[in-house]
Design a protein around this motif. Structure first.
Motif, PDB file in Angstrom:
ATOM      1  N   LEU A  32       0.287  -0.921   0.543  1.00  0.00           N
ATOM      2  CA  LEU A  32      -0.338   0.056  -0.022  1.00  0.00           C
ATOM      3  C   LEU A  32       0.661   1.018   0.486  1.00  0.00           C
ATOM      4  O   LEU A  32       0.810   2.256  -0.323  1.00  0.00           O
ATOM      5  CB  LEU A  32      -1.011  -0.397   1.031  1.00  0.00           C
ATOM      6  N   LEU A  33       1.854   1.451   0.772  1.00  0.00           N
ATOM      7  CA  LEU A  33       2.961   2.790   1.049  1.00  0.00           C
ATOM      8  C   LEU A  33       3.339   2.710  -0.423  1.00  0.00           C
ATOM      9  O   LEU A  33       3.065   3.846  -1.344  1.00  0.00           O
ATOM     10  CB  LEU A  33       3.979   2.414   1.519  1.00  0.00           C
ATOM     11  N   ALA A  34       3.478   1.878  -1.084  1.00  0.00           N
ATOM     12  CA  ALA A  34       4.483   1.740  -1.896  1.00  0.00           C
ATOM     13  C   ALA A  34       3.932   2.421  -3.508  1.00  0.00           C
ATOM     14  O   ALA A  34       4.556   3.024  -4.297  1.00  0.00           O
ATOM     15  CB  ALA A  34       5.211   0.349  -3.003  1.00  0.00           C
ATOM     16  N   ARG A  35       2.239   1.394  -3.668  1.00  0.00           N
ATOM     17  CA  ARG A  35       1.476   2.040  -4.959  1.00  0.00           C
ATOM     18  C   ARG A  35       0.757   3.919  -4.239  1.00  0.00           C
ATOM     19  O   ARG A  35       0.607   4.197  -5.273  1.00  0.00           O
ATOM     20  CB  ARG A  35      -0.142   1.263  -4.141  1.00  0.00           C
ATOM     21  N   ASN A  36       0.395   3.765  -3.244  1.00  0.00           N
ATOM     22  CA  ASN A  36       0.095   5.505  -2.901  1.00  0.00           C
ATOM     23  C   ASN A  36       1.488   6.058  -2.763  1.00  0.00           C
ATOM     24  O   ASN A  36       0.931   7.262  -3.593  1.00  0.00           O
ATOM     25  CB  ASN A  36      -0.200   5.456  -0.873  1.00  0.00           C
ATOM     26  N   LEU A  37       2.456   6.042  -2.667  1.00  0.00           N
ATOM     27  CA  LEU A  37       3.883   6.296  -3.562  1.00  0.00           C
ATOM     28  C   LEU A  37       3.582   6.986  -4.654  1.00  0.00           C
ATOM     29  O   LEU A  37       4.117   8.420  -4.998  1.00  0.00           O
ATOM     30  CB  LEU A  37       5.497   6.045  -2.505  1.00  0.00           C
ATOM     31  N   CYS A  38       3.370   6.076  -5.487  1.00  0.00           N
ATOM     32  CA  CYS A  38       3.555   6.247  -6.958  1.00  0.00           C
ATOM     33  C   CYS A  38       2.373   6.784  -7.420  1.00  0.00           C
ATOM     34  O   CYS A  38       2.347   7.449  -8.798  1.00  0.00           O
ATOM     35  CB  CYS A  38       3.333   4.889  -7.722  1.00  0.00           C
ATOM     36  N   LEU A  39       1.364   7.117  -6.942  1.00  0.00           N
ATOM     37  CA  LEU A  39      -0.069   7.748  -7.392  1.00  0.00           C
ATOM     38  C   LEU A  39       0.270   9.186  -7.339  1.00  0.00           C
ATOM     39  O   LEU A  39       0.013   9.916  -7.931  1.00  0.00           O
ATOM     40  CB  LEU A  39      -1.016   7.255  -6.285  1.00  0.00           C
ATOM     41  N   THR A  40       1.476   9.769  -6.311  1.00  0.00           N
ATOM     42  CA  THR A  40       0.932  10.977  -5.798  1.00  0.00           C
ATOM     43  C   THR A  40       2.486  10.608  -4.959  1.00  0.00           C
ATOM     44  O   THR A  40       3.141  11.506  -4.249  1.00  0.00           O
ATOM     45  CB  THR A  40       0.339  11.791  -4.677  1.00  0.00           C
ATOM     46  N   PRO A  41       4.144  10.862  -6.001  1.00  0.00           N
ATOM     47  CA  PRO A  41       5.591  10.922  -5.878  1.00  0.00           C
ATOM     48  C   PRO A  41       5.205  12.529  -4.606  1.00  0.00           C
ATOM     49  O   PRO A  41       4.479  13.640  -5.204  1.00  0.00           O
ATOM     50  CB  PRO A  41       5.759  11.593  -7.209  1.00  0.00           C
ATOM     51  N   GLU A  42       6.243  12.263  -4.106  1.00  0.00           N
ATOM     52  CA  GLU A  42       6.763  12.602  -2.706  1.00  0.00           C
ATOM     53  C   GLU A  42       5.997  13.938  -2.230  1.00  0.00           C
ATOM     54  O   GLU A  42       6.058  15.175  -1.951  1.00  0.00           O
ATOM     55  CB  GLU A  42       7.755  14.250  -3.998  1.00  0.00           C
ATOM     56  N   SER A  43       4.614  12.997  -1.869  1.00  0.00           N
ATOM     57  CA  SER A  43       3.920  12.948  -0.733  1.00  0.00           C
ATOM     58  C   SER A  43       3.779  12.669   0.240  1.00  0.00           C
ATOM     59  O   SER A  43       2.994  12.854   1.259  1.00  0.00           O
ATOM     60  CB  SER A  43       2.636  12.609  -1.909  1.00  0.00           C
ATOM     61  N   TYR A  44       4.505  11.390   0.899  1.00  0.00           N
ATOM     62  CA  TYR A  44       5.013  10.654   2.222  1.00  0.00           C
ATOM     63  C   TYR A  44       6.201  10.880   2.609  1.00  0.00           C
ATOM     64  O   TYR A  44       7.573  11.416   2.153  1.00  0.00           O
ATOM     65  CB  TYR A  44       4.974   8.824   2.223  1.00  0.00           C
ATOM     66  N   TRP A  45       6.214  10.964   4.149  1.00  0.00           N
ATOM     67  CA  TRP A  45       7.337  11.505   4.838  1.00  0.00           C
ATOM     68  C   TRP A  45       7.841  11.165   6.393  1.00  0.00           C
ATOM     69  O   TRP A  45       6.524  10.296   6.609  1.00  0.00           O
ATOM     70  CB  TRP A  45       6.728  13.185   5.302  1.00  0.00           C
ATOM     71  N   LEU A  46       8.548  10.674   6.522  1.00  0.00           N
ATOM     72  CA  LEU A  46       9.222  10.107   7.683  1.00  0.00           C
ATOM     73  C   LEU A  46      10.012  11.031   8.347  1.00  0.00           C
ATOM     74  O   LEU A  46      10.765  12.091   8.398  1.00  0.00           O
ATOM     75  CB  LEU A  46      10.245   9.094   6.792  1.00  0.00           C
ATOM     76  N   LEU A  47       9.855  10.919   9.896  1.00  0.00           N
ATOM     77  CA  LEU A  47      10.281  11.571  10.983  1.00  0.00           C
ATOM     78  C   LEU A  47      10.896  10.067  11.412  1.00  0.00           C
ATOM     79  O   LEU A  47      10.966   9.444  11.841  1.00  0.00           O
ATOM     80  CB  LEU A  47       8.452  11.750  12.210  1.00  0.00           C
ATOM     81  N   GLU A  48      12.512  11.368  11.656  1.00  0.00           N
ATOM     82  CA  GLU A  48      13.566  10.323  12.487  1.00  0.00           C
ATOM     83  C   GLU A  48      14.359  11.221  13.643  1.00  0.00           C
ATOM     84  O   GLU A  48      13.834  12.685  13.885  1.00  0.00           O
ATOM     85  CB  GLU A  48      14.327  10.475  11.626  1.00  0.00           C
ATOM     86  N   THR A  49      14.470  10.710  14.582  1.00  0.00           N
ATOM     87  CA  THR A  49      14.793  10.827  15.513  1.00  0.00           C
ATOM     88  C   THR A  49      16.269  10.323  16.060  1.00  0.00           C
ATOM     89  O   THR A  49      16.192   9.145  16.196  1.00  0.00           O
ATOM     90  CB  THR A  49      13.633  10.979  16.857  1.00  0.00           C
ATOM     91  N   ALA A  50      17.399  11.055  16.482  1.00  0.00           N
ATOM     92  CA  ALA A  50      18.286  10.818  16.892  1.00  0.00           C
ATOM     93  C   ALA A  50      19.040   9.517  15.597  1.00  0.00           C
ATOM     94  O   ALA A  50      18.946   8.283  15.877  1.00  0.00           O
ATOM     95  CB  ALA A  50      18.273   9.982  17.550  1.00  0.00           C
ATOM     96  N   ASP A  51      18.513   9.857  14.135  1.00  0.00           N
ATOM     97  CA  ASP A  51      18.287   9.323  13.159  1.00  0.00           C
ATOM     98  C   ASP A  51      17.796   7.917  12.967  1.00  0.00           C
ATOM     99  O   ASP A  51      18.322   7.346  12.188  1.00  0.00           O
ATOM    100  CB  ASP A  51      20.288   8.737  12.848  1.00  0.00           C
ATOM    101  N   GLN A  52      16.771   7.601  13.664  1.00  0.00           N
ATOM    102  CA  GLN A  52      15.657   6.685  14.119  1.00  0.00           C
ATOM    103  C   GLN A  52      14.498   6.643  12.755  1.00  0.00           C
ATOM    104  O   GLN A  52      13.937   7.803  13.959  1.00  0.00           O
ATOM    105  CB  GLN A  52      15.836   5.842  15.043  1.00  0.00           C
ATOM    106  N   PRO A  53      14.319   6.538  12.321  1.00  0.00           N
ATOM    107  CA  PRO A  53      12.598   6.533  11.795  1.00  0.00           C
ATOM    108  C   PRO A  53      11.210   6.584  12.943  1.00  0.00           C
ATOM    109  O   PRO A  53      11.882   5.215  13.358  1.00  0.00           O
ATOM    110  CB  PRO A  53      12.252   5.782  10.653  1.00  0.00           C
TER     111      PRO A  53
END
Length: 277
Positions: A32-53
């Motif tokens: 689902l993540l892969a499909r959604n990311l392809c539907l709207t590129p540059e639309s998903y974001w990752l939060l990292e704390t101390a270099d950990q997702p």
């Protein structure tokens, strides 16, 4: 120090682990993540704390509006406003891209969280799962969809946005499992996609048409007992699902930020996924 950065294909495994831990489920969100990311590129974001997702969120654009989905913060990190920082980042980005209408589905856990970010509760969605199939009379012709043009034209005024790319992705992922109800004049009366475990999206001119489409979909094989996710409190749709042998298993809340999409939700009998509206 927190870092919020665009989600890349290489990050999908990390995002999947966050979602599985937050939602306490065994199945993978990666497809689902892969499909959604392809539907709207540059639309998903990752939060990292101390270099950990530790967090993930994104949206899918349907032209006239956008739908937020797959938001999660890793258990143990859900303190100090991490979720608010991540969602605020996404909303600022979306408004900068011109979206004045934003929707999402949430569990009851978000009932207090999302209004703090400008969302208002607009409806209650119920998820139904097949328990024991009950046969129904089916007099409406059902065809297998090969091209998406007819259903995209039918769907536009109902959904209030353009789902052509989603339909094409579903058709490629689930060939032979896209169905269309056809009138005597050959016009489209409705459609349904039979995914591996979910029947949806579903749109139809009437409950009778929706029932015929779901019944036809049940002729196919599924990985598990299929589910249908009804948008809002859809009384006619609920009656149809009961008649077909489904039972309710969970509820979610529908939220809107800004103006509501111009939809005919009474003609929507199933969504593709909570993350896609």
């Amino acid at each position: 120090m927190d870092l919020i950065r665009p989600l890349q294909a290489a990050d999908i495994a990390s995002a999947d682990a966050i979602l599985r831990a937050a939602h306490k489920v065994d199945f993978s969100f990666a497809p689902l993540l892969a499909r959604n990311l392809c539907l709207t590129p540059e639309s998903y974001w990752l939060l990292e704390t101390a270099d950990q997702p530790v967090g993930v969120v994104g949206y899918t654009s349907f032209g006239a509006f956008a739908h937020v989905g797959l938001m999660a913060i890793r258990p143990g990190c859900q303190v100090g406003g991490a979720g608010s920082r991540l969602l605020s980042h996404l909303l600022d980005l979306m408004e900068g891209r011109g979206f004045s209408s934003i929707t999402l589905y949430s569990t009851d856990a978000g009932l207090a969280f999302y209004p703090k970010h400008g969302f208002r509760w607009s409806g209650l969605s119920t998820e139904w799962q097949l328990r024991k199939r009950k046969p129904i009379a089916r007099d409406i012709p059902i065809e297998t969809i090969v091209h998406t043009a007819a259903i995209a034209a039918f769907d536009g005024p109902i959904f209030g946005g353009d789902r052509t790319r989603l339909f094409e992705a579903l058709l490629a992922q689930f060939p032979g499992r896209a169905l269309m109800a056809v009138g005597r004049d050959g016009a489209c009366l409705g459609f349904a996609f039979a995914q591996s475990s979910v029947i949806g999206p579903i749109a139809a001119t009437s409950t009778e048409v929706a029932s015929a489409l779901i019944s036809a979909a049940l002729d196919l094989d599924f990985d598990s007992m299929p589910r249908v996710i009804l948008p809002d409190a859809h009384a006619l749709g609920e009656c149809a699902l009961i008649e077909l042998g489904f039972a309710p298993v969970r509820t979610s809340r529908y939220f809107i930020r800004g103006q509501a999409p111009a939809q005919r939700r009474e003609n929507m009998y199933g969504i593709a996924a909570y993350s896609l509206g």
